[in-house]
Motif scaffolding. Sequence first.
Motif, PDB file in Angstrom:
ATOM      1  N   ASP A   1       0.851  -1.191   0.000  1.00 34.82           N
ATOM      2  CA  ASP A   1       0.000   0.000   0.000  1.00 34.82           C
ATOM      3  C   ASP A   1       0.890   1.246   0.000  1.00 34.82           C
ATOM      4  O   ASP A   1       0.899   2.045   0.940  1.00 34.82           O
ATOM      5  N   VAL A   2       1.668   1.374  -1.068  1.00 33.79           N
ATOM      6  CA  VAL A   2       2.603   2.485  -1.260  1.00 33.79           C
ATOM      7  C   VAL A   2       2.463   2.988  -2.690  1.00 33.79           C
ATOM      8  O   VAL A   2       1.962   2.276  -3.568  1.00 33.79           O
ATOM      9  N   GLU A   3       2.930   4.207  -2.903  1.00 36.95           N
ATOM     10  CA  GLU A   3       2.921   4.746  -4.260  1.00 36.95           C
ATOM     11  C   GLU A   3       4.133   4.220  -5.018  1.00 36.95           C
ATOM     12  O   GLU A   3       5.259   4.303  -4.528  1.00 36.95           O
ATOM     13  N   PRO A   4       3.915   3.676  -6.219  1.00 36.91           N
ATOM     14  CA  PRO A   4       5.054   3.210  -7.009  1.00 36.91           C
ATOM     15  C   PRO A   4       5.807   4.379  -7.632  1.00 36.91           C
ATOM     16  O   PRO A   4       5.325   5.512  -7.641  1.00 36.91           O
ATOM     17  N   ARG A   5       6.989   4.093  -8.134  1.00 36.88           N
ATOM     18  CA  ARG A   5       7.762   5.062  -8.909  1.00 36.88           C
ATOM     19  C   ARG A   5       7.554   4.749 -10.385  1.00 36.88           C
ATOM     20  O   ARG A   5       7.378   3.590 -10.764  1.00 36.88           O
ATOM     21  N   PHE A   6       7.594   5.780 -11.202  1.00 36.33           N
ATOM     22  CA  PHE A   6       7.463   5.609 -12.648  1.00 36.33           C
ATOM     23  C   PHE A   6       8.655   6.278 -13.324  1.00 36.33           C
ATOM     24  O   PHE A   6       8.947   7.444 -13.054  1.00 36.33           O
ATOM     25  N   LEU A   7       9.340   5.510 -14.155  1.00 34.15           N
ATOM     26  CA  LEU A   7      10.520   5.997 -14.862  1.00 34.15           C
ATOM     27  C   LEU A   7      10.261   6.064 -16.356  1.00 34.15           C
ATOM     28  O   LEU A   7       9.440   5.310 -16.885  1.00 34.15           O
ATOM     29  N   THR A   8      10.997   6.922 -17.029  1.00 31.97           N
ATOM     30  CA  THR A   8      10.979   6.917 -18.491  1.00 31.97           C
ATOM     31  C   THR A   8      12.288   6.297 -18.969  1.00 31.97           C
ATOM     32  O   THR A   8      13.338   6.459 -18.337  1.00 31.97           O
ATOM     33  N   ILE A   9      12.186   5.561 -20.072  1.00 35.93           N
ATOM     34  CA  ILE A   9      13.376   4.961 -20.671  1.00 35.93           C
ATOM     35  C   ILE A   9      13.376   5.272 -22.163  1.00 35.93           C
ATOM     36  O   ILE A   9      12.308   5.445 -22.762  1.00 35.93           O
ATOM     37  N   PRO A  10      14.547   5.359 -22.779  1.00 32.36           N
ATOM     38  CA  PRO A  10      14.599   5.705 -24.203  1.00 32.36           C
ATOM     39  C   PRO A  10      14.005   4.630 -25.109  1.00 32.36           C
ATOM     40  O   PRO A  10      13.597   4.925 -26.230  1.00 32.36           O
ATOM     41  N   GLU A  11      13.911   3.395 -24.628  1.00 36.24           N
ATOM     42  CA  GLU A  11      13.449   2.284 -25.462  1.00 36.24           C
ATOM     43  C   GLU A  11      11.933   2.208 -25.600  1.00 36.24           C
ATOM     44  O   GLU A  11      11.418   1.403 -26.381  1.00 36.24           O
ATOM     45  N   SER A  12      11.185   2.991 -24.809  1.00 33.63           N
ATOM     46  CA  SER A  12       9.725   2.876 -24.816  1.00 33.63           C
ATOM     47  C   SER A  12       9.083   4.210 -24.454  1.00 33.63           C
ATOM     48  O   SER A  12       9.638   4.989 -23.673  1.00 33.63           O
ATOM     49  N   ASP A  13       7.880   4.437 -25.008  1.00 29.78           N
ATOM     50  CA  ASP A  13       7.101   5.620 -24.640  1.00 29.78           C
ATOM     51  C   ASP A  13       6.292   5.405 -23.364  1.00 29.78           C
ATOM     52  O   ASP A  13       5.749   6.361 -22.809  1.00 29.78           O
ATOM     53  N   ALA A  14       6.183   4.158 -22.915  1.00 25.62           N
ATOM     54  CA  ALA A  14       5.385   3.839 -21.727  1.00 25.62           C
ATOM     55  C   ALA A  14       6.243   3.938 -20.465  1.00 25.62           C
ATOM     56  O   ALA A  14       7.450   3.663 -20.504  1.00 25.62           O
ATOM     57  N   PRO A  15       5.637   4.322 -19.339  1.00 26.05           N
ATOM     58  CA  PRO A  15       6.407   4.417 -18.091  1.00 26.05           C
ATOM     59  C   PRO A  15       6.736   3.033 -17.519  1.00 26.05           C
ATOM     60  O   PRO A  15       5.928   2.114 -17.575  1.00 26.05           O
ATOM     61  N   VAL A  16       7.932   2.915 -16.960  1.00 26.14           N
ATOM     62  CA  VAL A  16       8.351   1.705 -16.249  1.00 26.14           C
ATOM     63  C   VAL A  16       7.916   1.854 -14.796  1.00 26.14           C
ATOM     64  O   VAL A  16       8.201   2.862 -14.155  1.00 26.14           O
ATOM     65  N   ILE A  17       7.220   0.850 -14.285  1.00 22.12           N
ATOM     66  CA  ILE A  17       6.783   0.883 -12.880  1.00 22.12           C
ATOM     67  C   ILE A  17       7.832   0.216 -12.001  1.00 22.12           C
ATOM     68  O   ILE A  17       8.406  -0.821 -12.357  1.00 22.12           O
ATOM     69  N   GLN A  18       8.078   0.841 -10.838  1.00 15.20           N
ATOM     70  CA  GLN A  18       8.942   0.271  -9.810  1.00 15.20           C
ATOM     71  C   GLN A  18       8.166   0.333  -8.497  1.00 15.20           C
ATOM     72  O   GLN A  18       7.797   1.417  -8.042  1.00 15.20           O
ATOM     73  N   LEU A  19       7.912  -0.833  -7.914  1.00 17.92           N
ATOM     74  CA  LEU A  19       7.170  -0.909  -6.659  1.00 17.92           C
ATOM     75  C   LEU A  19       8.151  -1.126  -5.509  1.00 17.92           C
ATOM     76  O   LEU A  19       8.822  -2.160  -5.462  1.00 17.92           O
ATOM     77  N   PRO A  20       8.289  -0.149  -4.593  1.00 19.85           N
ATOM     78  CA  PRO A  20       9.196  -0.342  -3.458  1.00 19.85           C
ATOM     79  C   PRO A  20       8.666  -1.462  -2.549  1.00 19.85           C
ATOM     80  O   PRO A  20       7.536  -1.412  -2.087  1.00 19.85           O
ATOM     81  N   LEU A  21       9.514  -2.473  -2.320  1.00 18.26           N
ATOM     82  CA  LEU A  21       9.077  -3.618  -1.520  1.00 18.26           C
ATOM     83  C   LEU A  21      10.294  -4.341  -0.967  1.00 18.26           C
ATOM     84  O   LEU A  21      11.226  -4.643  -1.722  1.00 18.26           O
ATOM     85  N   LEU A  22      10.279  -4.617   0.317  1.00 17.53           N
ATOM     86  CA  LEU A  22      11.339  -5.381   0.985  1.00 17.53           C
ATOM     87  C   LEU A  22      12.718  -4.770   0.740  1.00 17.53           C
ATOM     88  O   LEU A  22      13.710  -5.490   0.555  1.00 17.53           O
ATOM     89  N   GLY A  23      12.789  -3.451   0.720  1.00 18.98           N
ATOM     90  CA  GLY A  23      14.067  -2.780   0.523  1.00 18.98           C
ATOM     91  C   GLY A  23      14.593  -2.820  -0.892  1.00 18.98           C
ATOM     92  O   GLY A  23      15.747  -2.462  -1.141  1.00 18.98           O
ATOM     93  N   ARG A  24      13.746  -3.264  -1.826  1.00 21.70           N
ATOM     94  CA  ARG A  24      14.139  -3.349  -3.229  1.00 21.70           C
ATOM     95  C   ARG A  24      13.043  -2.727  -4.078  1.00 21.70           C
ATOM     96  O   ARG A  24      12.024  -2.282  -3.578  1.00 21.70           O
ATOM     97  N   LEU A  25      13.251  -2.750  -5.400  1.00 25.41           N
ATOM     98  CA  LEU A  25      12.243  -2.273  -6.338  1.00 25.41           C
ATOM     99  C   LEU A  25      11.778  -3.442  -7.186  1.00 25.41           C
ATOM    100  O   LEU A  25      12.594  -4.126  -7.812  1.00 25.41           O
ATOM    101  N   VAL A  26      10.478  -3.704  -7.188  1.00 20.82           N
ATOM    102  CA  VAL A  26       9.901  -4.802  -7.961  1.00 20.82           C
ATOM    103  C   VAL A  26       9.287  -4.201  -9.229  1.00 20.82           C
ATOM    104  O   VAL A  26       8.483  -3.274  -9.158  1.00 20.82           O
ATOM    105  N   HIS A  27       9.702  -4.725 -10.371  1.00 22.26           N
ATOM    106  CA  HIS A  27       9.268  -4.207 -11.667  1.00 22.26           C
ATOM    107  C   HIS A  27       8.104  -5.014 -12.224  1.00 22.26           C
ATOM    108  O   HIS A  27       7.726  -6.053 -11.679  1.00 22.26           O
TER     109      HIS A  27
END
Length: 197
Positions: free
Chosen positions: A138-164
Amino acid sequence: MPSPRDHVSDALRRFRRRAIERPDLKPAAVGITLVGGGSAFLLTRRAPSLRGHAGQWALPGGRADPGESPGAAARRELAEELGLVLDADAELGLLDDYATRSGYLITPVVLWADGEPGLRPNPADVAELHRVPVELIDVEPRFLTIPESDAPVIQLPLLGRLVHAPTGAVLHQFREVVLHGRDTRVAHLEQPVFAWR
């Protein structure tokens, strides 16, 4: 006041799931398996010896057999990976399909395991098994942009790591639908390039 199981079932029943028609992709299913009265779910880290997505965070799951329903596939994979056998009554509902860059069409299945089930991780599939409190997603994910895609990459903070994605996307949708009653869509969210293979 509904029971925790009824709360999850009701939220999934109200949710208008979106299926994806992609016959070019291999059908697969993953299980969001709720344990401990719905207070936690099971999350694995894939074995380093696996051909695909070795070492990545994953919900138990895999490719569906011909003619196998998503629920049956998720339950079979759960038994193969963690030794947890559930019947069809354990299926509470489905989330949106997610098409992966590696050629799979994943259907997430929400499963209910009564009590505290005994688990026997299969070392051929599972390097780590975590019983994750639901409140941790129950946290806000992070969204990144990458040059390979127009869609945002999701990163979910969990257990001290980022789950994609796909795992991070599926867990984010579960949070939105079940914890907050929101029809948030995640099929458009991108995977990191390392997961495209």
